[in-house]
Design a protein around this motif. Sequence first.
Motif, PDB file in Angstrom:
ATOM      1  N   PHE A 199     -24.050  32.964 -45.772  1.00  0.00           N
ATOM      2  CA  PHE A 199     -22.882  32.189 -45.754  1.00  0.00           C
ATOM      3  C   PHE A 199     -22.129  32.142 -47.076  1.00  0.00           C
ATOM      4  N   ALA A 200     -21.091  33.012 -47.202  1.00  0.00           N
ATOM      5  CA  ALA A 200     -20.505  33.412 -48.560  1.00  0.00           C
ATOM      6  C   ALA A 200     -19.144  32.396 -48.799  1.00  0.00           C
ATOM      7  N   VAL A 201     -19.070  32.134 -50.018  1.00  0.00           N
ATOM      8  CA  VAL A 201     -17.812  31.711 -50.509  1.00  0.00           C
ATOM      9  C   VAL A 201     -16.983  32.707 -50.652  1.00  0.00           C
ATOM     10  N   GLY A 202     -15.519  32.533 -50.102  1.00  0.00           N
ATOM     11  CA  GLY A 202     -14.738  33.849 -49.923  1.00  0.00           C
ATOM     12  C   GLY A 202     -14.178  34.145 -51.443  1.00  0.00           C
ATOM     13  N   ASP A 203     -13.929  33.183 -52.166  1.00  0.00           N
ATOM     14  CA  ASP A 203     -13.670  33.561 -53.691  1.00  0.00           C
ATOM     15  C   ASP A 203     -14.697  34.352 -54.333  1.00  0.00           C
ATOM     16  N   HIS A 208     -27.900  43.181 -43.562  1.00  0.00           N
ATOM     17  CA  HIS A 208     -27.723  41.567 -43.551  1.00  0.00           C
ATOM     18  C   HIS A 208     -26.452  41.233 -42.990  1.00  0.00           C
ATOM     19  N   ARG A 209     -26.078  40.041 -42.823  1.00  0.00           N
ATOM     20  CA  ARG A 209     -24.927  39.469 -41.957  1.00  0.00           C
ATOM     21  C   ARG A 209     -24.088  38.710 -43.080  1.00  0.00           C
ATOM     22  N   LEU A 210     -22.938  38.994 -43.185  1.00  0.00           N
ATOM     23  CA  LEU A 210     -22.226  37.872 -43.969  1.00  0.00           C
ATOM     24  C   LEU A 210     -21.194  36.964 -43.146  1.00  0.00           C
ATOM     25  N   ALA A 211     -21.300  35.513 -43.222  1.00  0.00           N
ATOM     26  CA  ALA A 211     -20.612  34.631 -42.588  1.00  0.00           C
ATOM     27  C   ALA A 211     -19.956  33.801 -43.504  1.00  0.00           C
ATOM     28  N   ASN A 212     -19.142  32.785 -42.842  1.00  0.00           N
ATOM     29  CA  ASN A 212     -17.983  31.993 -43.392  1.00  0.00           C
ATOM     30  C   ASN A 212     -18.498  30.734 -44.043  1.00  0.00           C
ATOM     31  N   HIS A 213     -18.147  30.426 -45.192  1.00  0.00           N
ATOM     32  CA  HIS A 213     -18.546  29.144 -45.670  1.00  0.00           C
ATOM     33  C   HIS A 213     -17.580  28.537 -46.805  1.00  0.00           C
ATOM     34  N   THR A 214     -16.120  28.816 -46.165  1.00  0.00           N
ATOM     35  CA  THR A 214     -14.987  28.337 -46.440  1.00  0.00           C
ATOM     36  C   THR A 214     -14.426  29.342 -47.934  1.00  0.00           C
ATOM     37  N   HIS A 215     -13.321  29.308 -48.314  1.00  0.00           N
ATOM     38  CA  HIS A 215     -13.096  30.137 -49.413  1.00  0.00           C
ATOM     39  C   HIS A 215     -13.369  29.347 -50.782  1.00  0.00           C
ATOM     40  N   CYS A 272     -10.985  32.776 -46.285  1.00  0.00           N
ATOM     41  CA  CYS A 272     -12.514  33.369 -46.238  1.00  0.00           C
ATOM     42  C   CYS A 272     -12.706  34.514 -45.234  1.00  0.00           C
ATOM     43  N   GLN A 273     -12.307  34.234 -43.991  1.00  0.00           N
ATOM     44  CA  GLN A 273     -12.354  35.149 -42.997  1.00  0.00           C
ATOM     45  C   GLN A 273     -11.500  36.441 -43.082  1.00  0.00           C
ATOM     46  N   GLN A 274     -10.380  36.109 -43.651  1.00  0.00           N
ATOM     47  CA  GLN A 274      -9.745  37.352 -43.868  1.00  0.00           C
ATOM     48  C   GLN A 274     -10.633  38.274 -45.220  1.00  0.00           C
ATOM     49  N   GLU A 275     -11.326  37.633 -45.984  1.00  0.00           N
ATOM     50  CA  GLU A 275     -12.046  38.590 -46.883  1.00  0.00           C
ATOM     51  C   GLU A 275     -13.415  39.285 -46.301  1.00  0.00           C
ATOM     52  N   LEU A 276     -13.912  38.505 -45.405  1.00  0.00           N
ATOM     53  CA  LEU A 276     -15.013  38.871 -44.637  1.00  0.00           C
ATOM     54  C   LEU A 276     -14.591  40.156 -43.716  1.00  0.00           C
ATOM     55  N   GLU A 277     -13.411  40.223 -43.238  1.00  0.00           N
ATOM     56  CA  GLU A 277     -12.956  41.185 -42.230  1.00  0.00           C
ATOM     57  C   GLU A 277     -12.501  42.261 -42.887  1.00  0.00           C
ATOM     58  N   ARG A 278     -11.727  42.147 -44.218  1.00  0.00           N
ATOM     59  CA  ARG A 278     -11.671  43.234 -45.332  1.00  0.00           C
ATOM     60  C   ARG A 278     -12.849  43.892 -45.532  1.00  0.00           C
ATOM     61  N   LEU A 279     -14.104  43.354 -45.628  1.00  0.00           N
ATOM     62  CA  LEU A 279     -15.232  44.144 -46.158  1.00  0.00           C
ATOM     63  C   LEU A 279     -15.893  44.781 -44.804  1.00  0.00           C
ATOM     64  N   ASP A 280     -15.746  43.985 -43.701  1.00  0.00           N
ATOM     65  CA  ASP A 280     -16.125  44.530 -42.428  1.00  0.00           C
ATOM     66  C   ASP A 280     -15.233  44.315 -41.511  1.00  0.00           C
ATOM     67  N   PRO A 281     -14.348  45.369 -41.110  1.00  0.00           N
ATOM     68  CA  PRO A 281     -13.503  45.148 -39.928  1.00  0.00           C
ATOM     69  C   PRO A 281     -13.746  44.950 -38.657  1.00  0.00           C
ATOM     70  N   PHE A 314     -19.669  30.232 -38.675  1.00  0.00           N
ATOM     71  CA  PHE A 314     -19.332  29.170 -40.166  1.00  0.00           C
ATOM     72  C   PHE A 314     -20.101  28.204 -40.293  1.00  0.00           C
ATOM     73  N   ARG A 315     -20.612  27.913 -41.407  1.00  0.00           N
ATOM     74  CA  ARG A 315     -21.439  26.626 -41.978  1.00  0.00           C
ATOM     75  C   ARG A 315     -20.597  25.967 -42.943  1.00  0.00           C
ATOM     76  N   PRO A 316     -20.323  24.427 -42.733  1.00  0.00           N
ATOM     77  CA  PRO A 316     -19.502  23.913 -43.626  1.00  0.00           C
ATOM     78  C   PRO A 316     -20.194  23.711 -44.983  1.00  0.00           C
ATOM     79  N   PRO A 317     -19.821  23.673 -46.055  1.00  0.00           N
ATOM     80  CA  PRO A 317     -20.475  23.441 -47.065  1.00  0.00           C
ATOM     81  C   PRO A 317     -20.901  22.018 -47.142  1.00  0.00           C
ATOM     82  N   TYR A 318     -22.040  21.718 -47.831  1.00  0.00           N
ATOM     83  CA  TYR A 318     -22.680  20.557 -47.946  1.00  0.00           C
ATOM     84  C   TYR A 318     -23.068  19.636 -46.319  1.00  0.00           C
TER      85      TYR A 318
END
Length: 211
Positions: free
Chosen positions: A59-63, A80-87, A107-116, A124-128
């Motif tokens: 669960f990656a941070v977009g930044d 492995h799999r990348l997923a959304n953890h906000t930007h 964040c999702q835009q960055e994920l889809e740039r890496l893996d179209p 999605f996992r919310p931080p904290y």
Amino acid sequence: MLRLYKTPALLRRLLPGYTWLRQAQGKVLYLTFDDGPIPEVTPWVLEQLEQYKAKATFFAVGDNLVKYAGIAQQILREGHRLANHTHNHLRGWETLLERYLENVQQCQQELERLDPHPAQPKLFRPPYGRITTKQAAALRPNYELVMWDVLTNDYDRSLSPEKCLRESIRCTQSGSIIVFHDSLKAQRNMQYALPRFLDHFTTQGYTFQTL
């Protein structure tokens, strides 16, 4: 200090719209890593996973995806799999709805740039673990909202590495979603616990799969 390692069954019943664990067939576990990728920690995690032929979900941070795209590409390349953890690792309870949704989309835009052509559903996992009911309702049509069954507390610097490992093993069962962090804050405990955790459950006949 009170630490929860195992998500209480009552909480799972009170919040049924989230994924807390999987109903696994056989001995299957789901390792997840939050807050990366970063060069100081994530490549080491990937080495450990490769040693045990384990797959995980990050669960990656977009930044961080922007800064360290090469490591993110390595995560995908190694199965492995990348997923959304906000930007920007936002606290949902302290963030207005519109800004929160925009940050998730960034964040999702960055994920889809890496893996179209990412795997579905989007995760999605919310931080904290902090998200408001309105934020969750707005995201749920497009994302599976993933929480956890086992929280290792590896980020807690007052926690000994030995206890981090011991409690994480004790609370894990087939189908568990387990949270580690590929972050500097968690580095000491995680680097002690992860290889021993992998070894323990691999020896017991478990496999590690992506969500």
